[in-house]
Design a protein around this motif. Structure first.
Motif, PDB file in Angstrom:
ATOM      1  N   VAL A 256       0.869  -1.176   0.000  1.00 12.39           N
ATOM      2  CA  VAL A 256       0.000   0.000   0.000  1.00 12.39           C
ATOM      3  C   VAL A 256       0.906   1.225   0.000  1.00 12.39           C
ATOM      4  CG1 VAL A 256      -2.038  -1.037   1.031  1.00 12.39           C
ATOM      5  CG2 VAL A 256      -0.253  -0.112   2.521  1.00 12.39           C
ATOM      6  N   LEU A 257       0.514   2.251  -0.772  1.00 13.24           N
ATOM      7  CA  LEU A 257       1.359   3.429  -0.956  1.00 13.24           C
ATOM      8  C   LEU A 257       0.517   4.696  -0.860  1.00 13.24           C
ATOM      9  CD1 LEU A 257       3.341   2.147  -4.068  1.00 13.24           C
ATOM     10  CD2 LEU A 257       4.227   2.282  -1.727  1.00 13.24           C
ATOM     11  N   ASN A 258       1.031   5.680  -0.149  1.00  7.50           N
ATOM     12  CA  ASN A 258       0.403   6.993  -0.122  1.00  7.50           C
ATOM     13  C   ASN A 258       0.694   7.743  -1.414  1.00  7.50           C
ATOM     14  OD1 ASN A 258      -0.547   6.703   2.514  1.00  7.50           O
ATOM     15  ND2 ASN A 258       1.242   7.690   3.432  1.00  7.50           N
ATOM     16  N   VAL A 259      -0.339   8.399  -1.955  1.00  7.80           N
ATOM     17  CA  VAL A 259      -0.163   9.307  -3.094  1.00  7.80           C
ATOM     18  C   VAL A 259      -0.702  10.661  -2.656  1.00  7.80           C
ATOM     19  CG1 VAL A 259      -0.672   9.786  -5.512  1.00  7.80           C
ATOM     20  CG2 VAL A 259      -0.450   7.416  -4.734  1.00  7.80           C
ATOM     21  N   GLY A 260       0.208  11.542  -2.288  1.00  7.49           N
ATOM     22  CA  GLY A 260      -0.186  12.848  -1.791  1.00  7.49           C
ATOM     23  C   GLY A 260       0.810  13.907  -2.181  1.00  7.49           C
ATOM     24  N   ASN A 261       0.601  15.099  -1.664  1.00  2.09           N
ATOM     25  CA  ASN A 261       1.501  16.216  -1.939  1.00  2.09           C
ATOM     26  C   ASN A 261       2.521  16.394  -0.832  1.00  2.09           C
ATOM     27  OD1 ASN A 261       2.250  18.401  -3.644  1.00  2.09           O
ATOM     28  ND2 ASN A 261       1.272  19.839  -2.260  1.00  2.09           N
ATOM     29  N   SER A 262       2.216  15.863   0.348  1.00  3.15           N
ATOM     30  CA  SER A 262       3.080  15.944   1.529  1.00  3.15           C
ATOM     31  C   SER A 262       3.321  17.386   1.960  1.00  3.15           C
ATOM     32  CB  SER A 262       4.422  15.229   1.287  1.00  3.15           C
ATOM     33  OG  SER A 262       5.034  14.904   2.516  1.00  3.15           O
ATOM     34  N   GLN A 263       2.350  18.253   1.664  1.00  9.00           N
ATOM     35  CA  GLN A 263       2.416  19.649   2.092  1.00  9.00           C
ATOM     36  C   GLN A 263       0.997  20.109   2.460  1.00  9.00           C
ATOM     37  OE1 GLN A 263       4.534  22.348  -0.509  1.00  9.00           O
ATOM     38  NE2 GLN A 263       6.026  20.797  -1.064  1.00  9.00           N
ATOM     39  N   PRO A 264       0.519  19.735   3.636  1.00  7.86           N
ATOM     40  CA  PRO A 264      -0.855  20.093   4.001  1.00  7.86           C
ATOM     41  C   PRO A 264      -1.067  21.602   4.015  1.00  7.86           C
ATOM     42  CG  PRO A 264       0.355  19.258   5.903  1.00  7.86           C
ATOM     43  CD  PRO A 264       1.205  18.991   4.713  1.00  7.86           C
ATOM     44  N   VAL A 265      -2.263  22.002   3.602  1.00  4.79           N
ATOM     45  CA  VAL A 265      -2.625  23.419   3.489  1.00  4.79           C
ATOM     46  C   VAL A 265      -3.822  23.680   4.382  1.00  4.79           C
ATOM     47  CG1 VAL A 265      -3.471  25.190   1.897  1.00  4.79           C
ATOM     48  CG2 VAL A 265      -1.753  23.535   1.116  1.00  4.79           C
ATOM     49  N   LYS A 266      -3.779  24.774   5.133  1.00  2.43           N
ATOM     50  CA  LYS A 266      -4.928  25.149   5.948  1.00  2.43           C
ATOM     51  C   LYS A 266      -6.122  25.454   5.047  1.00  2.43           C
ATOM     52  CE  LYS A 266      -2.205  27.072   9.751  1.00  2.43           C
ATOM     53  NZ  LYS A 266      -1.857  28.303  10.520  1.00  2.43           N
ATOM     54  N   LEU A 267      -7.293  25.013   5.474  1.00  2.97           N
ATOM     55  CA  LEU A 267      -8.484  25.185   4.654  1.00  2.97           C
ATOM     56  C   LEU A 267      -8.734  26.662   4.346  1.00  2.97           C
ATOM     57  CD1 LEU A 267     -10.903  23.807   3.301  1.00  2.97           C
ATOM     58  CD2 LEU A 267     -12.154  24.067   5.444  1.00  2.97           C
ATOM     59  N   MET A 268      -8.530  27.523   5.305  1.00  2.49           N
ATOM     60  CA  MET A 268      -8.769  28.938   5.075  1.00  2.49           C
ATOM     61  C   MET A 268      -7.786  29.502   4.039  1.00  2.49           C
ATOM     62  SD  MET A 268     -11.437  29.498   6.776  1.00  2.49           S
ATOM     63  CE  MET A 268     -11.535  31.256   6.477  1.00  2.49           C
ATOM     64  N   ASP A 269      -6.566  28.990   4.008  1.00  4.02           N
ATOM     65  CA  ASP A 269      -5.598  29.419   2.990  1.00  4.02           C
ATOM     66  C   ASP A 269      -6.030  28.957   1.606  1.00  4.02           C
ATOM     67  OD1 ASP A 269      -4.069  30.608   4.948  1.00  4.02           O
ATOM     68  OD2 ASP A 269      -2.636  28.950   5.100  1.00  4.02           O
ATOM     69  N   PHE A 270      -6.594  27.767   1.530  1.00  2.00           N
ATOM     70  CA  PHE A 270      -7.079  27.258   0.254  1.00  2.00           C
ATOM     71  C   PHE A 270      -8.242  28.116  -0.255  1.00  2.00           C
ATOM     72  CE2 PHE A 270      -9.195  24.350  -2.658  1.00  2.00           C
ATOM     73  CZ  PHE A 270      -8.127  23.749  -3.309  1.00  2.00           C
ATOM     74  N   ILE A 271      -9.150  28.459   0.653  1.00  2.00           N
ATOM     75  CA  ILE A 271     -10.278  29.315   0.277  1.00  2.00           C
ATOM     76  C   ILE A 271      -9.775  30.677  -0.205  1.00  2.00           C
ATOM     77  CG2 ILE A 271     -12.296  30.550   1.185  1.00  2.00           C
ATOM     78  CD1 ILE A 271     -12.703  28.114   3.079  1.00  2.00           C
ATOM     79  N   GLN A 272      -8.784  31.224   0.464  1.00  2.00           N
ATOM     80  CA  GLN A 272      -8.226  32.515   0.051  1.00  2.00           C
ATOM     81  C   GLN A 272      -7.598  32.439  -1.338  1.00  2.00           C
ATOM     82  OE1 GLN A 272      -5.623  33.686   3.244  1.00  2.00           O
ATOM     83  NE2 GLN A 272      -7.320  33.932   4.706  1.00  2.00           N
ATOM     84  N   ALA A 273      -6.995  31.305  -1.676  1.00  2.00           N
ATOM     85  CA  ALA A 273      -6.436  31.138  -3.022  1.00  2.00           C
ATOM     86  C   ALA A 273      -7.543  31.165  -4.071  1.00  2.00           C
ATOM     87  CB  ALA A 273      -5.640  29.837  -3.104  1.00  2.00           C
TER      88      ALA A 273
END
Length: 333
Positions: A256-273
Motif C-alpha cells: 500500500v502506498l500513499n499518493v499525496g503532496n506531503s504539504q498540508p494546506v490550511k483550509l482557510m488558505d485554500f479558500i483565500q487562493a
C-alpha cells in the motif's frame, strides 16, 4: 487489450486513462455512469477519451458479476487499474448500501477477474480516509488503521485486506494507493475545491466545517496521475514489497502506498487562493465538524518516492489557478 481501467468516467480514472491513451496503450474502460453527481460531467470526460482509436468503453457496474465475467471471456488484460467506487465520506452516512455494493461486492468481482486472468499487476484505489483519527502525522503506510470513522473508510480498509488475501493465495501482485484530497480541472462536484469554486463564483455562501480549523494534503490531479503510472511499474514481489506495514509481509506480492503532496494546506488558505483567482470574496457559514470527517491529513510519501522517484510538482497557487480557469471555461463564465 493491455489495460482494464474501472471508473473511467471518474475524475482520476479519466485522467489516468487519457495519459495511457496518449502514450499509445490499449485501454478498455468501464463505468456505470451513476448519478451520484452530474452525469453530463462524466460524459464530457468520456468524450475526450472517445477521440482515441485505442480506447473501448463499456457501460458496466463492477458489482454486476455477470458483466465482469463477460469481460473475462472477451479480453485478456495484463494490468487492471481499479478506480471505480462509491466515493464520498458524507454520502456513506446517508446511503451505506451503495458502498457495500460497489466497494465490497464490486471489488470482490475485480479480484476474481484478476485471479482468472493472472494479471501482471492490480492497482486499486484506497484512500487517506483509512487513517481515521490517527493522531500521528504525517500519515505513514506503517501506521495502524484499525479505527475508521466512516463506512467509506471502512470499505477502503477492507479492500486492502481483501487484496492482501488474494495476493497471498493466488500470487496476484497488488498495490493499493491511498489518495490524499485530489483536486484540479474536471474535479468531483462533491469535493470542497469544486464546491467552493462553484459557490464563490456564483455568489453563494460556502459551508466551512470545524469553523475553518482544518488542513488537507491537497494533491493536484497531474501529480496523482504521475503517482498512479509510476506505481503501476513498481510491481511488488513477495520479498520486494514495502515491509513494516500492518498489511505487509513476505508471503504476498502486496503493498500500500500513499499518493499525496506531503504539504498540508490550511483550509482557510485554500479558500483565500480561490478568492484571489476568482476575484471574489467568499461568503462563509462556519459550522461544527461533520460526522466521519477528520481535522487534518498529511501524507508521508517517502515509500512511493523511494520505489519510483515520485515527486509532486504542482503548487497550490498553480493548482487552484488552473482549477478556477477550467471551471470558468467549462461552465462558460
Amino acid at each position: 487489450m493491455k489495460y482494464l481501467l474501472t471508473g473511467v468516467a471518474g475524475f482520476i480514472g479519466s485522467e489516468v486513462c487519457l495519459a495511457l491513451l496518449q502514450r499509445g496503450e490499449e485501454v478498455v474502460g468501464i463505468d456505470n455512469l451513476n448519478d451520484y453527481y452530474d452525469v453530463l460531467l462524466k460524459e464530457s470526460r468520456l468524450a475526450k477519451l472517445h477521440e482515441f482509436s485505442n480506447f473501448i468503453f463499456r457501460k458496466i457496474s463492477v458489482e454486476n458479476r455477470d458483466a465482469i465475467a463477460e469481460l473475462n471471456a472477451e479480453y485478456q488484460f495484463e494490468y487492471i487499474i481499479h478506480l471505480a467506487a462509491q466515493a464520498g465520506v458524507r454520502y456513506s452516512i446517508e446511503n451505506p448500501e451503495a458502498y457495500i455494493d460497489s466497494n465490497l461486492v464490486g471489488f470482490g468481482n475485480i479480484l476474481e477477474l484478476a485471479r482468472k486472468q493472472s494479471v501482471r499487476h492490480l492497482v486499486y484505489a484506497s484512500s487517506s480516509s483509512v487513517y481515521g483519527e490517527n493522531g500521528k502525522q504525517p500519515f505513514s503506510e506503517q501506521d495502524n488503521v484499525d479505527h475508521p470513522v466512516s463506512l467509506y473508510a471502512a470499505t477502503k480498509k477492507a479492500n486492502e485486506a481483501m487484496a492482501h488475501s488474494y495476493s497471498h493465495l493466488y500470487d496476484i501482485p497488488a498495490t493499493g494507493l491511498r489518495f490524499f484530497t485530489v483536486y484540479g480541472p474536471w474535479g468531483r462536484p462533491d469535493m470542497a475545491p469544486f464546491l467552493f469554486t462553484d459557490a464563490i463564483l456564483g455568489n453563494r455562501p460556502i459551508n466551512v466545517f470545524n469553523h475553518g480549523n482544518m488542513a488537507r494534503d491537497f494533491t493536484y490531479i497531474d501529480d496523482v496521475v504521475d503517482g498512479v503510472l509510476l506505481a503501476l511499474n513498481a510491481i511488488p514481489t513477495k520479498h520486494g514489497g514495502m515491509m513494516g506495514s500492518s498489511l505487509n509481509d513476505t508471503t504476498a506480492c502486496f503493498q500500500v502506498l500513499n499518493v499525496g503532496n506531503s504539504q498540508p494546506v490550511k483550509l482557510m488558505d485554500f479558500i483565500q487562493a480561490i478568492e484571489r483567482f476568482s476575484g471574489k470574496k467568499a461568503k462563509m457559514n462556519f459550522m461544527d465538524m461533520q460526522k466521519g470527517d477528520v481535522p487534518s491529513t498529511y501524507a508521508d510519501i517517502s515509500q512511493l518516492r523511494t520505489l519510483t522517484g515520485y515527486s509532486p510538482k504542482t503548487s497550490i497557487e498553480d493548482g487552484v489557478q488552473a482549477t478556477v480557469s477550467w471551471y470558468r471555461e467549462y461552465y462558460g463564465l
